[in-house]
Design a protein around this motif. Structure first.
Motif, PDB file in Angstrom:
ATOM      1  N   TRP A 128      16.235  83.023  37.510  1.00 45.12           N
ATOM      2  CA  TRP A 128      15.562  82.517  38.699  1.00 45.12           C
ATOM      3  C   TRP A 128      14.049  82.675  38.594  1.00 45.12           C
ATOM      4  O   TRP A 128      13.303  82.216  39.434  1.00 45.12           O
ATOM      5  N   GLU A 147       7.475  81.348  46.960  1.00 45.79           N
ATOM      6  CA  GLU A 147       8.051  80.504  45.908  1.00 45.79           C
ATOM      7  C   GLU A 147       9.212  81.222  45.217  1.00 45.79           C
ATOM      8  O   GLU A 147      10.275  80.630  44.991  1.00 45.79           O
ATOM      9  N   SER A 148       8.999  82.485  44.909  1.00 43.12           N
ATOM     10  CA  SER A 148      10.062  83.268  44.261  1.00 43.12           C
ATOM     11  C   SER A 148      11.263  83.425  45.188  1.00 43.12           C
ATOM     12  O   SER A 148      12.412  83.319  44.757  1.00 43.12           O
ATOM     13  N   ARG A 151      13.249  80.186  45.236  1.00 45.80           N
ATOM     14  CA  ARG A 151      14.071  80.048  44.026  1.00 45.80           C
ATOM     15  C   ARG A 151      15.301  80.952  44.102  1.00 45.80           C
ATOM     16  O   ARG A 151      16.409  80.544  43.777  1.00 45.80           O
ATOM     17  N   VAL A 155      19.324  79.879  44.147  1.00 53.01           N
ATOM     18  CA  VAL A 155      20.304  80.412  43.191  1.00 53.01           C
ATOM     19  C   VAL A 155      21.406  81.158  43.942  1.00 53.01           C
ATOM     20  O   VAL A 155      22.591  81.035  43.614  1.00 53.01           O
TER      21      VAL A 155
END
Length: 170
Positions: A128, A147-148, A151, A155
């Motif tokens: 990820w 953003e992280s 993601r 996932v």
């Protein structure tokens, strides 16, 4: 009565009441193939394995090892997995101790031997943090975390979807 004897000629008996005796084994009922209802409360049945004897009775629908209120029980009724063990040993049973078994049809219709396992295609795993760089000094820390997180959430959502799909195959 301490033992079930002389039942060999009673092939057509449909209901049998043996309540309040000293019976500790269910041997002797195997030839009562038409038996649908067995009432055997307040006896000395203490071994959960004893119930397996009743698996040879194809028409058995109801079994009473205790009353619905818990009175007149056999010692086997105190077994920690009493209900589930009986459901597993007698999959066609629909009433146990006066209560309808919720999954009786599910067990009765289940295949006796497992069939070939379904083919499940598992997608290739991806990190990820793909295309992520800690050295990107121009990105705002909050923006980077958003953003992280986005993601990760994507996932995680895909993982839950695959888990649900796998669970439906079982």
């Amino acid at each position: 009565i301490e033992a079930i004897e002389g039942m060999g000629r009673l092939h057509n008996v449909r209901k049998l009441t043996l309540t309040s005796n000293k019976i500790s084994s269910l041997d002797g009922l195997q030839k009562c193939t038409a038996l649908e209802h067995l009432l055997i409360q307040e006896n000395q049945i203490s071994n959960i394995g004893t119930i397996e004897t009743l698996a040879s009775l194809p028409n058995l629908k109801s079994l009473y090892l205790r009353n619905i209120d818990g009175t007149q029980k056999n010692a086997v009724c105190d077994h920690p997995s009493y209900r589930s063990s009986i459901m597993r040993q007698l999959p066609k049973l629909s009433i146990l101790d006066g209560e309808r078994l919720k999954h009786s049809n599910l067990f009765a219709e289940a295949p006796s031997a497992p069939t070939a396992a379904p083919v499940v295609q598992v997608p290739e795993s991806k990190s990820w943090l793909v295309d992520f760089s800690w050295d990107d000094g121009e990105m705002d820390l909050n923006e980077m975390l958003k953003e992280s997180q986005a993601r990760f959430d994507a996932v995680h959502q895909e993982s839950n979807r695959l888990n649900s799909a796998a669970g439906s195959l079982l």
